[in-house]
Write a protein that holds these residues in place. Sequence first.
Motif, PDB file in Angstrom:
ATOM      1  N   GLY A  26      36.853 -21.275  19.148  1.00 11.87           N
ATOM      2  CA  GLY A  26      37.398 -19.945  19.385  1.00 11.87           C
ATOM      3  C   GLY A  26      38.911 -19.911  19.263  1.00 11.87           C
ATOM      4  N   TRP A  27      39.582 -20.916  19.841  1.00 15.11           N
ATOM      5  CA  TRP A  27      41.053 -20.950  19.759  1.00 15.11           C
ATOM      6  C   TRP A  27      41.517 -21.224  18.330  1.00 15.11           C
ATOM      7  N   VAL A  28      40.763 -22.027  17.601  1.00 15.74           N
ATOM      8  CA  VAL A  28      41.110 -22.267  16.196  1.00 15.74           C
ATOM      9  C   VAL A  28      41.014 -20.970  15.402  1.00 15.74           C
ATOM     10  N   LEU A  29      39.966 -20.184  15.684  1.00 19.81           N
ATOM     11  CA  LEU A  29      39.808 -18.906  14.990  1.00 19.81           C
ATOM     12  C   LEU A  29      40.975 -17.967  15.293  1.00 19.81           C
ATOM     13  N   LEU A  30      41.422 -17.910  16.540  1.00 16.83           N
ATOM     14  CA  LEU A  30      42.548 -17.048  16.903  1.00 16.83           C
ATOM     15  C   LEU A  30      43.833 -17.525  16.228  1.00 16.83           C
ATOM     16  N   THR A  31      44.011 -18.850  16.182  1.00 20.13           N
ATOM     17  CA  THR A  31      45.210 -19.391  15.532  1.00 20.13           C
ATOM     18  C   THR A  31      45.209 -19.071  14.036  1.00 20.13           C
ATOM     19  N   ILE A  32      44.050 -19.224  13.408  1.00 14.81           N
ATOM     20  CA  ILE A  32      43.948 -18.915  11.977  1.00 14.81           C
ATOM     21  C   ILE A  32      44.254 -17.439  11.735  1.00 14.81           C
ATOM     22  N   ALA A  33      43.793 -16.564  12.639  1.00 13.85           N
ATOM     23  CA  ALA A  33      44.045 -15.135  12.484  1.00 13.85           C
ATOM     24  C   ALA A  33      45.541 -14.832  12.527  1.00 13.85           C
ATOM     25  N   VAL A  34      46.251 -15.453  13.470  1.00 16.47           N
ATOM     26  CA  VAL A  34      47.704 -15.225  13.563  1.00 16.47           C
ATOM     27  C   VAL A  34      48.404 -15.746  12.317  1.00 16.47           C
ATOM     28  N   VAL A  35      47.991 -16.921  11.856  1.00 11.05           N
ATOM     29  CA  VAL A  35      48.610 -17.491  10.650  1.00 11.05           C
ATOM     30  C   VAL A  35      48.354 -16.595   9.446  1.00 11.05           C
ATOM     31  N   LEU A  36      47.143 -16.055   9.330  1.00  8.72           N
ATOM     32  CA  LEU A  36      46.843 -15.141   8.224  1.00  8.72           C
ATOM     33  C   LEU A  36      47.707 -13.883   8.299  1.00  8.72           C
ATOM     34  N   GLY A  37      47.917 -13.389   9.522  1.00  9.25           N
ATOM     35  CA  GLY A  37      48.792 -12.225   9.677  1.00  9.25           C
ATOM     36  C   GLY A  37      50.211 -12.510   9.228  1.00  9.25           C
ATOM     37  N   LEU A  38      50.731 -13.664   9.615  1.00 11.25           N
ATOM     38  CA  LEU A  38      52.078 -14.044   9.165  1.00 11.25           C
ATOM     39  C   LEU A  38      52.119 -14.260   7.661  1.00 11.25           C
ATOM     40  N   ALA A  39      51.036 -14.787   7.094  1.00  9.32           N
ATOM     41  CA  ALA A  39      50.987 -14.983   5.641  1.00  9.32           C
ATOM     42  C   ALA A  39      51.038 -13.634   4.916  1.00  9.32           C
ATOM     43  N   VAL A  40      50.344 -12.645   5.454  1.00 11.58           N
ATOM     44  CA  VAL A  40      50.402 -11.302   4.862  1.00 11.58           C
ATOM     45  C   VAL A  40      51.830 -10.757   4.935  1.00 11.58           C
ATOM     46  N   ASP A  41      52.510 -10.973   6.059  1.00  9.34           N
ATOM     47  CA  ASP A  41      53.908 -10.541   6.177  1.00  9.34           C
ATOM     48  C   ASP A  41      54.780 -11.180   5.103  1.00  9.34           C
ATOM     49  N   VAL A  42      54.600 -12.482   4.917  1.00 11.64           N
ATOM     50  CA  VAL A  42      55.404 -13.196   3.927  1.00 11.64           C
ATOM     51  C   VAL A  42      55.127 -12.667   2.521  1.00 11.64           C
ATOM     52  N   VAL A  43      53.850 -12.457   2.203  1.00 14.85           N
ATOM     53  CA  VAL A  43      53.494 -11.972   0.864  1.00 14.85           C
ATOM     54  C   VAL A  43      54.086 -10.586   0.623  1.00 14.85           C
ATOM     55  N   VAL A  44      53.932  -9.698   1.577  1.00 17.36           N
ATOM     56  CA  VAL A  44      54.475  -8.340   1.419  1.00 17.36           C
ATOM     57  C   VAL A  44      55.993  -8.378   1.280  1.00 17.36           C
ATOM     58  N   THR A  45      56.659  -9.222   2.073  1.00 14.12           N
ATOM     59  CA  THR A  45      58.120  -9.329   1.998  1.00 14.12           C
ATOM     60  C   THR A  45      58.571  -9.854   0.642  1.00 14.12           C
ATOM     61  N   GLN A  46      57.907 -10.880   0.148  1.00 12.66           N
ATOM     62  CA  GLN A  46      58.297 -11.445  -1.140  1.00 12.66           C
ATOM     63  C   GLN A  46      58.051 -10.467  -2.287  1.00 12.66           C
ATOM     64  N   VAL A  47      56.928  -9.747  -2.230  1.00 11.39           N
ATOM     65  CA  VAL A  47      56.661  -8.749  -3.265  1.00 11.39           C
ATOM     66  C   VAL A  47      57.723  -7.645  -3.236  1.00 11.39           C
ATOM     67  N   SER A  48      58.103  -7.222  -2.051  1.00  9.01           N
ATOM     68  CA  SER A  48      59.144  -6.186  -1.926  1.00  9.01           C
ATOM     69  C   SER A  48      60.473  -6.679  -2.479  1.00  9.01           C
ATOM     70  N   ARG A  49      60.825  -7.925  -2.177  1.00  9.15           N
ATOM     71  CA  ARG A  49      62.081  -8.476  -2.700  1.00  9.15           C
ATOM     72  C   ARG A  49      62.045  -8.594  -4.217  1.00  9.15           C
ATOM     73  N   PHE A  50      60.885  -8.988  -4.749  1.00 10.21           N
ATOM     74  CA  PHE A  50      60.762  -9.107  -6.202  1.00 10.21           C
ATOM     75  C   PHE A  50      60.953  -7.749  -6.871  1.00 10.21           C
ATOM     76  N   ILE A  51      60.340  -6.720  -6.301  1.00  8.48           N
ATOM     77  CA  ILE A  51      60.490  -5.372  -6.863  1.00  8.48           C
ATOM     78  C   ILE A  51      61.918  -4.888  -6.727  1.00  8.48           C
ATOM     79  N   ALA A  52      62.555  -5.168  -5.561  1.00  9.14           N
ATOM     80  CA  ALA A  52      63.935  -4.713  -5.341  1.00  9.14           C
ATOM     81  C   ALA A  52      64.914  -5.382  -6.287  1.00  9.14           C
ATOM     82  N   ARG A  53      64.645  -6.655  -6.657  1.00  8.74           N
ATOM     83  CA  ARG A  53      65.544  -7.349  -7.584  1.00  8.74           C
ATOM     84  C   ARG A  53      65.465  -6.764  -8.992  1.00  8.74           C
ATOM     85  N   ARG A  54      64.303  -6.293  -9.372  1.00  3.11           N
ATOM     86  CA  ARG A  54      64.133  -5.741 -10.715  1.00  3.11           C
ATOM     87  C   ARG A  54      64.631  -4.305 -10.801  1.00  3.11           C
TER      88      ARG A  54
END
Length: 369
Positions: A26-54
């Motif tokens: 159960g705790w592993v599942l919760l940890t994976i969920a938080v990590v996935l949430g942070l991964a989504v943040d990173v992906v969205v941020t990088q995509v936004s920066r890529f678009i802003a640079r162009r």
Amino acid sequence: MQEQIETWIRALVRWFGYVPNRDLSGWVLLTIAVVLGLAVDVVVTQVSRFIARRRTFQTLNLLKIHVRWAFWLFTPSLFFLLATNIQSARFLRRHPVADKVAEVLFLVTATWLIVKLLKFGELFLIREYDTTKDVNLSQRKFVTQVRFVRRLIAICVLIVGVSLLLISFQGSRKVGLSVLTSAGVVSVVVGFAAQKTLASLLAGIQIAFNQQIRLDDAVVVEKEWGRIEEINLTSVIVRLWDRRRLILPITYFVENPFENWTRSDASIVGAVFLYLDYNVPIETIRTKAREIVENDPLWTGETFAVQLTDTTLTCIQIRILASAHDAPSAFDLRCHIREQLITFIRDEYPQALPQTRLMLAEELRPKEV
């Protein structure tokens, strides 16, 4: 689906060399969920920066400034809440804190995100509106309404968020329901204070839609000239001409008379008064005043007049009227007219000075021995 996820997690735990159990899974599942949430943040941020640079997008800049941190916290809390919802009932019974923390974090971050999105929506709607010019009456009207509506909705969102947060705790559930429905003990305690608050709220709604005042309107309140700098839910901040701030309750503009110099039109007529001797040639003063006004770029060409408006025992009063685009221009135009006319009269017609001044000058002149 839930059993399949638990099977995958147990296999992952065995792969790392640990003995799997339900709590650890159960705790592993919760940890994976938080990590996935942070991964989504990173992906969205990088995509936004890529678009802003162009290509530069003002929308992305506004999102980065106002929504970025709220989004970064909201996404992991959302994944954490989803993970608790697919946990086994046994795990939640043994660890109720995890379920409660997930619920509280989601409510707090969601409320914060909605408030920030409302601010972003306001700035996005008014991004091309210029409220610094008196002639932009319709734009200042729209900006005033948008800001008031945004603040009103934000307060409602905060009330609902706090109420849902209180409802989530067993001990304060009744308080949360009372706040949410505006009933019960809370409404009785704040009843007297809410009368003025409600009056201020209604006054704000009236001002927002009837437009007695708008942002950057030129007004005269409490014998002070200034501009409307902020219109809040309960107060209005007036920026005075000398950069002082006059803070008034919003009900003041509903209950008291005041001057609004830019209500429907920013143009204004300025008046200059001269007190001269009876011997002054009025037609010459009129001609000179017209010459001064016509050569001044601040004059709109709409209104001009030179009139003898009053007489006293010692002097006459001459009033000069001239129109300008707005109040600051009218003030400067009056100063220009006054300065140049005084110089002209002093050089060409010194006898036109009032007799009282000449008599005073004679009395102050040193006596010959």
